[in-house]
Design a protein around this motif. Sequence first.
Motif, PDB file in Angstrom:
ATOM      1  N   ARG A   1     -38.122 -12.728  31.630  1.00 58.77           N
ATOM      2  CA  ARG A   1     -36.686 -12.433  31.568  1.00 58.77           C
ATOM      3  C   ARG A   1     -35.925 -13.756  31.649  1.00 58.77           C
ATOM      4  N   LEU A   2     -34.974 -13.916  30.748  1.00 55.78           N
ATOM      5  CA  LEU A   2     -34.176 -15.144  30.734  1.00 55.78           C
ATOM      6  C   LEU A   2     -32.755 -14.809  31.167  1.00 55.78           C
ATOM      7  N   HIS A   3     -32.364 -15.342  32.318  1.00 57.38           N
ATOM      8  CA  HIS A   3     -30.993 -15.183  32.807  1.00 57.38           C
ATOM      9  C   HIS A   3     -30.162 -16.271  32.143  1.00 57.38           C
ATOM     10  N   ASP A   4     -29.129 -15.876  31.410  1.00 58.35           N
ATOM     11  CA  ASP A   4     -28.613 -16.717  30.332  1.00 58.35           C
ATOM     12  C   ASP A   4     -27.107 -16.509  30.150  1.00 58.35           C
ATOM     13  N   TYR A   5     -26.530 -17.382  29.332  1.00 55.85           N
ATOM     14  CA  TYR A   5     -25.116 -17.275  28.927  1.00 55.85           C
ATOM     15  C   TYR A   5     -25.091 -17.759  27.487  1.00 55.85           C
TER      16      TYR A   5
ATOM     17  N   GLU B   1     -27.394 -11.410  30.260  1.00 54.91           N
ATOM     18  CA  GLU B   1     -26.208 -12.248  30.054  1.00 54.91           C
ATOM     19  C   GLU B   1     -25.316 -12.278  31.293  1.00 54.91           C
ATOM     20  N   TYR B   2     -24.809 -13.457  31.631  1.00 53.62           N
ATOM     21  CA  TYR B   2     -23.867 -13.649  32.736  1.00 53.62           C
ATOM     22  C   TYR B   2     -22.645 -14.360  32.195  1.00 53.62           C
ATOM     23  N   ASP B   3     -21.475 -13.936  32.632  1.00 48.03           N
ATOM     24  CA  ASP B   3     -20.250 -14.636  32.256  1.00 48.03           C
ATOM     25  C   ASP B   3     -19.965 -15.702  33.316  1.00 48.03           C
TER      26      ASP B   3
ATOM     27  N   GLU C   1     -20.110 -14.997  37.642  1.00 49.32           N
ATOM     28  CA  GLU C   1     -21.280 -14.120  37.740  1.00 49.32           C
ATOM     29  C   GLU C   1     -22.567 -14.860  38.118  1.00 49.32           C
ATOM     30  N   THR C   2     -22.545 -16.207  38.066  1.00 47.41           N
ATOM     31  CA  THR C   2     -23.727 -16.960  38.516  1.00 47.41           C
ATOM     32  C   THR C   2     -23.556 -17.463  39.951  1.00 47.41           C
ATOM     33  N   ARG C   3     -22.508 -17.014  40.625  1.00 47.55           N
ATOM     34  CA  ARG C   3     -22.304 -17.442  42.018  1.00 47.55           C
ATOM     35  C   ARG C   3     -22.348 -16.242  42.979  1.00 47.55           C
ATOM     36  N   THR C   4     -22.828 -15.100  42.508  1.00 52.90           N
ATOM     37  CA  THR C   4     -22.953 -13.927  43.377  1.00 52.90           C
ATOM     38  C   THR C   4     -24.177 -14.095  44.284  1.00 52.90           C
ATOM     39  N   PRO C   5     -24.218 -13.388  45.424  1.00 53.03           N
ATOM     40  CA  PRO C   5     -25.409 -13.473  46.294  1.00 53.03           C
ATOM     41  C   PRO C   5     -26.692 -13.134  45.544  1.00 53.03           C
ATOM     42  N   ALA C   6     -26.641 -12.160  44.654  1.00 51.98           N
ATOM     43  CA  ALA C   6     -27.854 -11.782  43.916  1.00 51.98           C
ATOM     44  C   ALA C   6     -28.313 -12.924  43.012  1.00 51.98           C
ATOM     45  N   PHE C   7     -27.369 -13.586  42.344  1.00 55.32           N
ATOM     46  CA  PHE C   7     -27.764 -14.692  41.468  1.00 55.32           C
ATOM     47  C   PHE C   7     -28.282 -15.873  42.286  1.00 55.32           C
ATOM     48  N   LEU C   8     -27.620 -16.166  43.393  1.00 53.64           N
ATOM     49  CA  LEU C   8     -28.020 -17.333  44.195  1.00 53.64           C
ATOM     50  C   LEU C   8     -29.418 -17.158  44.797  1.00 53.64           C
ATOM     51  N   LYS C   9     -29.883 -15.923  44.887  1.00 54.29           N
ATOM     52  CA  LYS C   9     -31.273 -15.717  45.330  1.00 54.29           C
ATOM     53  C   LYS C   9     -32.262 -16.204  44.277  1.00 54.29           C
ATOM     54  N   MET C  10     -31.842 -16.180  43.013  1.00 54.50           N
ATOM     55  CA  MET C  10     -32.712 -16.669  41.939  1.00 54.50           C
ATOM     56  C   MET C  10     -32.611 -18.183  41.816  1.00 54.50           C
TER      57      MET C  10
ATOM     58  N   PRO D   1     -29.714 -21.710  32.684  1.00 58.97           N
ATOM     59  CA  PRO D   1     -30.648 -20.590  32.599  1.00 58.97           C
ATOM     60  C   PRO D   1     -31.592 -20.542  33.798  1.00 58.97           C
ATOM     61  N   VAL D   2     -32.055 -19.321  34.081  1.00 64.28           N
ATOM     62  CA  VAL D   2     -33.145 -19.122  35.037  1.00 64.28           C
ATOM     63  C   VAL D   2     -34.192 -18.285  34.324  1.00 64.28           C
ATOM     64  N   LEU D   3     -35.431 -18.726  34.382  1.00 64.16           N
ATOM     65  CA  LEU D   3     -36.533 -17.956  33.789  1.00 64.16           C
ATOM     66  C   LEU D   3     -37.208 -17.177  34.896  1.00 64.16           C
ATOM     67  N   GLU D   4     -37.269 -15.855  34.702  1.00 69.36           N
ATOM     68  CA  GLU D   4     -37.946 -14.995  35.675  1.00 69.36           C
ATOM     69  C   GLU D   4     -39.335 -14.678  35.142  1.00 69.36           C
TER      70      GLU D   4
END
Lengths: 201, 201
Positions: free
Chosen positions: B3-7, B31-33, B38-47, B54-57
Amino acid sequence: MLRLHDYLPSGNGYKARLLLTQLGIPFQRIEYDILQGETRTPAFLKMNRNGRIPVLEMEDGTFLAESNAIIHHLAEGTPFLPSEPFPRAQVMQWMFFEQYSHEPNIATVRHWLIHLEMNDVQRAVLPQKQEAGHAALQVMEEHLRERAFFVGERYSIADIALYAYTHVAHEGDFDLGSYRAVGAWLERVRGQPSYIPITQG
Amino acid sequence: MLRLHDYLPSGNGYKARLLLTQLGIPFQRIEYDILQGETRTPAFLKMNRNGRIPVLEMEDGTFLAESNAIIHHLAEGTPFLPSEPFPRAQVMQWMFFEQYSHEPNIATVRHWLIHLEMNDVQRAVLPQKQEAGHAALQVMEEHLRERAFFVGERYSIADIALYAYTHVAHEGDFDLGSYRAVGAWLERVRGQPSYIPITQG
Protein backbone atom coordinates in the motif's frame (compact mmCIF):
# COMPACT_ATOMS: atom_id res chain seq x y z
CA MET A 1 45.36 5.83 0.74
CA LEU A 2 41.88 7.35 0.76
CA ARG A 3 41.77 11.15 0.72
CA LEU A 4 38.96 13.10 2.37
CA HIS A 5 38.33 16.59 1.02
CA ASP A 6 36.91 18.23 4.11
CA TYR A 7 36.22 21.29 6.27
CA LEU A 8 36.83 20.68 9.96
CA PRO A 9 33.75 22.44 11.45
CA SER A 10 31.43 20.54 9.07
CA GLY A 11 29.22 17.86 10.59
CA ASN A 12 28.91 16.36 7.12
CA GLY A 13 32.69 15.99 6.94
CA TYR A 14 32.73 14.69 10.51
CA LYS A 15 30.43 11.78 9.58
CA ALA A 16 33.12 10.47 7.21
CA ARG A 17 36.01 11.19 9.63
CA LEU A 18 34.24 9.42 12.49
CA LEU A 19 33.32 6.32 10.48
CA LEU A 20 36.74 6.03 8.82
CA THR A 21 38.33 6.21 12.28
CA GLN A 22 35.92 3.66 13.76
CA LEU A 23 36.56 1.33 10.82
CA GLY A 24 40.32 1.71 11.33
CA ILE A 25 40.80 2.93 7.75
CA PRO A 26 43.72 5.35 7.38
CA PHE A 27 42.99 8.47 5.35
CA GLN A 28 44.54 11.78 4.42
CA ARG A 29 42.46 14.86 5.14
CA ILE A 30 42.63 17.92 2.88
CA GLU A 31 41.12 21.06 4.39
CA TYR A 32 39.15 23.69 2.43
CA ASP A 33 37.88 26.98 3.78
CA ILE A 34 34.31 27.01 2.49
CA LEU A 35 33.92 30.65 3.60
CA GLN A 36 36.73 31.65 1.21
CA GLY A 37 35.18 29.91 -1.80
CA GLU A 38 37.76 27.13 -1.83
CA THR A 39 35.08 24.56 -2.78
CA ARG A 40 34.00 26.58 -5.82
CA THR A 41 37.33 26.65 -7.67
CA PRO A 42 37.61 24.89 -11.06
CA ALA A 43 39.86 22.25 -9.46
CA PHE A 44 37.31 21.51 -6.74
CA LEU A 45 34.37 21.46 -9.16
CA LYS A 46 36.12 18.72 -11.12
CA MET A 47 35.79 16.53 -8.02
CA ASN A 48 32.24 17.60 -7.20
CA ARG A 49 30.32 19.83 -9.59
CA ASN A 50 28.01 20.68 -6.71
CA GLY A 51 30.88 22.50 -4.94
CA ARG A 52 30.52 20.96 -1.49
CA ILE A 53 32.62 19.01 0.96
CA PRO A 54 33.00 16.22 1.92
CA VAL A 55 34.35 14.46 -1.14
CA LEU A 56 36.00 11.05 -0.78
CA GLU A 57 38.80 10.42 -3.25
CA MET A 58 39.28 6.70 -3.84
CA GLU A 59 42.68 5.09 -4.39
CA ASP A 60 41.98 4.92 -8.14
CA GLY A 61 41.36 8.68 -8.29
CA THR A 62 37.56 8.55 -8.60
CA PHE A 63 35.46 10.82 -6.40
CA LEU A 64 32.35 10.32 -4.31
CA ALA A 65 30.34 13.26 -2.93
CA GLU A 66 27.42 13.57 -0.47
CA SER A 67 28.26 12.68 3.13
CA ASN A 68 25.59 10.02 3.52
CA ALA A 69 26.50 8.34 0.23
CA ILE A 70 30.12 8.28 1.42
CA ILE A 71 29.39 6.68 4.78
CA HIS A 72 26.94 4.22 3.24
CA HIS A 73 29.60 3.13 0.77
CA LEU A 74 32.26 2.79 3.48
CA ALA A 75 29.91 0.90 5.82
CA GLU A 76 28.84 -1.73 3.29
CA GLY A 77 29.76 -5.20 4.58
CA THR A 78 30.68 -3.90 8.06
CA PRO A 79 28.75 -3.95 11.38
CA PHE A 80 27.87 -0.27 10.81
CA LEU A 81 25.23 -1.21 8.19
CA PRO A 82 22.74 -4.06 8.68
CA SER A 83 22.73 -6.84 6.10
CA GLU A 84 18.99 -7.58 6.21
CA PRO A 85 16.88 -5.74 3.59
CA PHE A 86 14.31 -4.00 5.80
CA PRO A 87 16.74 -2.73 8.46
CA ARG A 88 18.94 -1.47 5.62
CA ALA A 89 15.95 0.43 4.26
CA GLN A 90 15.25 1.88 7.71
CA VAL A 91 18.86 3.10 7.95
CA MET A 92 18.37 4.82 4.63
CA GLN A 93 15.03 6.33 5.75
CA TRP A 94 16.79 8.01 8.69
CA MET A 95 19.67 9.19 6.51
CA PHE A 96 17.27 10.88 4.08
CA PHE A 97 15.34 12.32 7.05
CA GLU A 98 18.65 13.75 8.23
CA GLN A 99 19.49 15.46 4.94
CA TYR A 100 15.96 16.75 4.29
CA SER A 101 14.37 17.56 7.66
CA HIS A 102 17.30 17.93 10.06
CA GLU A 103 20.47 19.25 8.42
CA PRO A 104 18.92 22.15 6.40
CA ASN A 105 17.49 23.49 9.64
CA ILE A 106 19.82 22.57 12.51
CA ALA A 107 23.12 22.68 10.62
CA THR A 108 22.20 25.76 8.61
CA VAL A 109 21.18 27.78 11.68
CA ARG A 110 24.41 26.69 13.43
CA HIS A 111 26.42 27.76 10.39
CA TRP A 112 24.75 31.17 10.31
CA LEU A 113 25.20 31.76 14.02
CA ILE A 114 28.84 30.71 14.33
CA HIS A 115 30.27 31.86 11.02
CA LEU A 116 28.38 34.70 9.46
CA GLU A 117 26.52 37.89 9.80
CA MET A 118 23.00 37.00 8.70
CA ASN A 119 21.53 38.82 5.71
CA ASP A 120 17.90 39.96 5.55
CA VAL A 121 16.63 36.80 3.87
CA GLN A 122 18.35 34.60 6.44
CA ARG A 123 16.94 36.68 9.27
CA ALA A 124 13.45 36.35 7.75
CA VAL A 125 13.67 32.57 7.44
CA LEU A 126 15.39 31.97 10.81
CA PRO A 127 12.22 31.45 12.91
CA GLN A 128 10.86 28.92 10.42
CA LYS A 129 14.17 27.02 10.43
CA GLN A 130 14.26 27.04 14.23
CA GLU A 131 10.74 25.62 14.34
CA ALA A 132 11.52 22.95 11.72
CA GLY A 133 14.72 22.05 13.58
CA HIS A 134 12.79 21.49 16.79
CA ALA A 135 10.23 19.42 14.88
CA ALA A 136 13.06 17.16 13.65
CA LEU A 137 14.45 16.84 17.18
CA GLN A 138 10.96 15.91 18.40
CA VAL A 139 10.70 13.15 15.76
CA MET A 140 14.04 11.79 17.02
CA GLU A 141 12.97 12.10 20.67
CA GLU A 142 9.79 10.08 20.15
CA HIS A 143 11.64 7.41 18.20
CA LEU A 144 14.44 7.11 20.77
CA ARG A 145 12.12 6.92 23.79
CA GLU A 146 11.75 3.19 23.15
CA ARG A 147 15.12 2.52 21.54
CA ALA A 148 18.85 2.66 22.24
CA PHE A 149 19.81 3.40 18.61
CA PHE A 150 17.91 4.40 15.48
CA VAL A 151 17.71 0.97 13.80
CA GLY A 152 17.83 -2.55 15.17
CA GLU A 153 19.07 -1.63 18.66
CA ARG A 154 22.55 -1.34 17.30
CA TYR A 155 24.89 1.55 16.48
CA SER A 156 24.90 2.17 12.71
CA ILE A 157 25.53 4.86 10.13
CA ALA A 158 21.98 6.12 10.82
CA ASP A 159 23.26 7.15 14.26
CA ILE A 160 26.44 8.65 12.82
CA ALA A 161 24.45 10.68 10.27
CA LEU A 162 22.10 12.08 12.91
CA TYR A 163 24.70 12.52 15.63
CA ALA A 164 26.89 14.79 13.49
CA TYR A 165 24.76 17.93 13.75
CA THR A 166 22.60 17.00 16.76
CA HIS A 167 25.53 16.97 19.17
CA VAL A 168 26.50 20.51 18.14
CA ALA A 169 22.92 21.81 17.84
CA HIS A 170 23.49 24.06 20.87
CA GLU A 171 25.95 26.04 18.70
CA GLY A 172 22.84 27.01 16.70
CA ASP A 173 21.00 27.93 19.91
CA PHE A 174 18.93 24.74 19.91
CA ASP A 175 18.41 23.88 23.58
CA LEU A 176 18.43 20.08 23.85
CA GLY A 177 17.47 20.11 27.54
CA SER A 178 13.91 18.90 26.99
CA TYR A 179 14.95 16.10 24.60
CA ARG A 180 15.93 13.57 27.26
CA ALA A 181 15.94 10.47 25.05
CA VAL A 182 18.07 12.33 22.50
CA GLY A 183 20.45 13.35 25.28
CA ALA A 184 20.86 9.75 26.48
CA TRP A 185 21.43 8.59 22.90
CA LEU A 186 24.12 11.26 22.36
CA GLU A 187 25.93 9.78 25.38
CA ARG A 188 25.66 6.26 23.94
CA VAL A 189 27.15 7.41 20.65
CA ARG A 190 29.94 9.24 22.49
CA GLY A 191 30.70 5.98 24.29
CA GLN A 192 31.32 3.96 21.12
CA PRO A 193 34.79 2.46 20.53
CA SER A 194 37.22 4.71 18.63
CA TYR A 195 34.97 7.74 19.01
CA ILE A 196 36.59 11.03 17.98
CA PRO A 197 35.24 14.56 18.51
CA ILE A 198 34.26 16.84 15.61
CA THR A 199 37.29 19.03 16.38
CA GLN A 200 39.75 16.23 15.60
CA GLY A 201 41.12 16.34 12.07
CA MET B 1 -0.49 -6.22 -1.47
CA LEU B 2 1.79 -3.23 -0.92
CA ARG B 3 0.00 0.00 0.00
CA LEU B 4 1.37 3.40 -0.97
CA HIS B 5 0.27 6.33 1.18
CA ASP B 6 0.49 9.11 -1.34
CA TYR B 7 -0.55 12.52 -2.69
CA LEU B 8 -1.01 12.58 -6.44
CA PRO B 9 0.70 15.91 -7.28
CA SER B 10 3.80 14.92 -5.27
CA GLY B 11 6.94 14.12 -7.22
CA ASN B 12 8.18 12.21 -4.19
CA GLY B 13 5.10 9.98 -4.34
CA TYR B 14 5.48 9.70 -8.10
CA LYS B 15 8.96 8.19 -7.74
CA ALA B 16 7.44 5.22 -5.91
CA ARG B 17 4.43 4.96 -8.27
CA LEU B 18 6.65 5.01 -11.34
CA LEU B 19 9.11 2.41 -10.06
CA LEU B 20 6.39 0.07 -8.74
CA THR B 21 4.71 0.24 -12.14
CA GLN B 22 7.96 -0.34 -14.02
CA LEU B 23 8.74 -3.30 -11.76
CA GLY B 24 5.26 -4.71 -12.41
CA ILE B 25 4.46 -4.79 -8.67
CA PRO B 26 0.75 -4.28 -7.93
CA PHE B 27 -0.03 -1.77 -5.18
CA GLN B 28 -2.95 0.01 -3.62
CA ARG B 29 -2.71 3.79 -3.46
CA ILE B 30 -4.23 5.74 -0.57
CA GLU B 31 -4.58 9.47 -1.21
CA TYR B 32 -4.05 12.20 1.42
CA ASP B 33 -4.67 15.90 0.96
CA ILE B 34 -1.51 17.39 2.45
CA LEU B 35 -3.02 20.88 2.23
CA GLN B 36 -5.81 19.79 4.60
CA GLY B 37 -3.43 18.40 7.23
CA GLU B 38 -4.27 14.78 6.44
CA THR B 39 -0.63 13.72 6.93
CA ARG B 40 -0.49 15.24 10.42
CA THR B 41 -3.31 13.21 12.03
CA PRO B 42 -2.48 10.81 14.90
CA ALA B 43 -3.21 7.87 12.60
CA PHE B 44 -0.80 9.13 9.94
CA LEU B 45 1.93 10.00 12.45
CA LYS B 46 1.88 6.37 13.61
CA MET B 47 3.06 5.43 10.12
CA ASN B 48 5.56 8.28 9.79
CA ARG B 49 6.26 10.54 12.76
CA ASN B 50 7.67 13.06 10.30
CA GLY B 51 4.17 13.56 8.82
CA ARG B 52 5.03 13.26 5.14
CA ILE B 53 4.02 11.15 2.18
CA PRO B 54 5.02 8.86 0.57
CA VAL B 55 4.91 6.00 3.04
CA LEU B 56 5.14 2.42 1.79
CA GLU B 57 3.18 -0.07 3.86
CA MET B 58 4.64 -3.54 3.54
CA GLU B 59 2.54 -6.70 3.48
CA ASP B 60 3.45 -7.38 7.13
CA GLY B 61 2.13 -3.96 8.21
CA THR B 62 5.50 -2.26 8.70
CA PHE B 63 6.07 1.19 7.23
CA LEU B 64 8.88 2.80 5.28
CA ALA B 65 9.09 6.57 4.75
CA GLU B 66 11.31 8.84 2.61
CA SER B 67 10.80 8.53 -1.13
CA ASN B 68 14.41 7.71 -1.97
CA ALA B 69 14.66 5.08 0.79
CA ILE B 70 11.47 3.52 -0.62
CA ILE B 71 12.69 3.33 -4.21
CA HIS B 72 16.13 2.12 -3.14
CA HIS B 73 14.51 -0.69 -1.15
CA LEU B 74 12.21 -1.65 -4.02
CA ALA B 75 15.03 -1.55 -6.59
CA GLU B 76 17.42 -3.81 -4.68
CA GLY B 77 18.24 -6.85 -6.79
CA THR B 78 16.60 -5.40 -9.92
CA PRO B 79 18.08 -3.73 -13.04
CA PHE B 80 17.07 -0.34 -11.57
CA LEU B 81 19.99 -0.44 -9.08
CA PRO B 82 23.52 -1.48 -10.08
CA SER B 83 25.06 -4.41 -8.22
CA GLU B 84 28.67 -3.14 -8.26
CA PRO B 85 29.76 -1.17 -5.15
CA PHE B 86 30.98 2.08 -6.73
CA PRO B 87 28.08 2.55 -9.18
CA ARG B 88 25.72 1.85 -6.25
CA ALA B 89 27.47 4.61 -4.31
CA GLN B 90 27.13 6.97 -7.27
CA VAL B 91 23.40 6.26 -7.44
CA MET B 92 23.18 7.18 -3.79
CA GLN B 93 25.24 10.34 -4.34
CA TRP B 94 22.71 11.56 -6.89
CA MET B 95 19.76 10.61 -4.67
CA PHE B 96 21.17 12.68 -1.78
CA PHE B 97 21.93 15.51 -4.21
CA GLU B 98 18.28 15.35 -5.23
CA GLN B 99 16.93 15.61 -1.69
CA TYR B 100 19.39 18.29 -0.54
CA SER B 101 20.16 20.52 -3.52
CA HIS B 102 17.27 19.94 -5.96
CA GLU B 103 13.97 19.12 -4.24
CA PRO B 104 14.02 21.83 -1.53
CA ASN B 105 14.39 24.42 -4.29
CA ILE B 106 12.64 23.16 -7.41
CA ALA B 107 9.85 21.17 -5.74
CA THR B 108 9.25 23.75 -3.03
CA VAL B 109 8.93 26.65 -5.49
CA ARG B 110 6.57 24.55 -7.63
CA HIS B 111 4.48 23.75 -4.56
CA TRP B 112 4.27 27.41 -3.59
CA LEU B 113 3.34 28.54 -7.09
CA ILE B 114 0.69 25.94 -7.87
CA HIS B 115 -0.91 25.42 -4.47
CA LEU B 116 -0.56 28.37 -2.17
CA GLU B 117 -0.55 32.04 -1.64
CA MET B 118 3.01 32.78 -0.56
CA ASN B 119 3.58 34.35 2.85
CA ASP B 120 6.16 37.07 3.50
CA VAL B 121 8.94 34.65 4.46
CA GLN B 122 8.36 32.55 1.35
CA ARG B 123 8.37 35.66 -0.82
CA ALA B 124 11.66 36.75 0.80
CA VAL B 125 13.36 33.40 0.21
CA LEU B 126 11.95 32.82 -3.30
CA PRO B 127 14.83 34.45 -5.28
CA GLN B 128 17.42 32.41 -3.36
CA LYS B 129 15.48 29.19 -4.01
CA GLN B 130 15.15 30.04 -7.70
CA GLU B 131 18.90 30.62 -7.92
CA ALA B 132 19.70 27.39 -6.05
CA GLY B 133 17.25 25.48 -8.25
CA HIS B 134 19.00 26.71 -11.38
CA ALA B 135 22.37 25.81 -9.84
CA ALA B 136 21.11 22.24 -9.35
CA LEU B 137 19.84 22.10 -12.95
CA GLN B 138 23.25 23.32 -14.13
CA VAL B 139 25.00 20.53 -12.19
CA MET B 140 22.69 18.03 -13.93
CA GLU B 141 23.23 19.67 -17.33
CA GLU B 142 27.03 19.43 -17.11
CA HIS B 143 26.87 15.81 -15.95
CA LEU B 144 24.43 14.79 -18.68
CA ARG B 145 26.33 16.46 -21.51
CA GLU B 146 28.53 13.38 -21.75
CA ARG B 147 26.05 10.77 -20.56
CA ALA B 148 22.70 9.21 -21.43
CA PHE B 149 21.74 8.52 -17.79
CA PHE B 150 23.10 9.56 -14.40
CA VAL B 151 25.06 6.41 -13.57
CA GLY B 152 26.63 3.71 -15.72
CA GLU B 153 24.88 4.70 -18.97
CA ARG B 154 21.79 2.90 -17.81
CA TYR B 155 18.39 3.97 -16.47
CA SER B 156 18.33 3.61 -12.67
CA ILE B 157 16.61 4.96 -9.57
CA ALA B 158 19.01 7.92 -9.72
CA ASP B 159 17.18 8.94 -12.90
CA ILE B 160 13.77 8.30 -11.35
CA ALA B 161 14.65 10.39 -8.28
CA LEU B 162 15.83 13.34 -10.38
CA TYR B 163 13.18 13.05 -13.08
CA ALA B 164 10.30 13.37 -10.61
CA TYR B 165 10.60 17.13 -10.00
CA THR B 166 12.72 18.09 -13.00
CA HIS B 167 10.04 17.18 -15.52
CA VAL B 168 7.52 19.43 -13.77
CA ALA B 169 9.99 22.22 -12.95
CA HIS B 170 8.19 24.52 -15.41
CA GLU B 171 5.23 24.48 -13.00
CA GLY B 172 7.58 26.33 -10.64
CA ASP B 173 8.49 28.79 -13.43
CA PHE B 174 11.87 27.14 -14.05
CA ASP B 175 12.51 27.52 -17.77
CA LEU B 176 14.35 24.39 -18.91
CA GLY B 177 14.95 25.75 -22.42
CA SER B 178 18.66 26.36 -21.96
CA TYR B 179 19.31 22.97 -20.35
CA ARG B 180 19.53 20.97 -23.56
CA ALA B 181 21.19 17.86 -22.14
CA VAL B 182 18.59 17.76 -19.37
CA GLY B 183 15.85 18.09 -21.98
CA ALA B 184 17.21 15.15 -24.00
CA TRP B 185 17.50 13.06 -20.84
CA LEU B 186 13.89 13.85 -19.88
CA GLU B 187 12.86 12.41 -23.26
CA ARG B 188 14.94 9.27 -22.67
CA VAL B 189 13.27 8.72 -19.29
CA ARG B 190 9.84 9.31 -20.80
CA GLY B 191 10.66 6.61 -23.38
CA GLN B 192 11.33 3.88 -20.81
CA PRO B 193 9.11 0.77 -20.79
CA SER B 194 6.01 1.00 -18.59
CA TYR B 195 6.43 4.76 -18.09
CA ILE B 196 3.47 6.47 -16.45
CA PRO B 197 2.86 10.22 -16.06
CA ILE B 198 2.75 11.93 -12.66
CA THR B 199 -0.98 12.45 -13.08
CA GLN B 200 -1.70 8.70 -13.14
CA GLY B 201 -2.74 7.30 -9.76
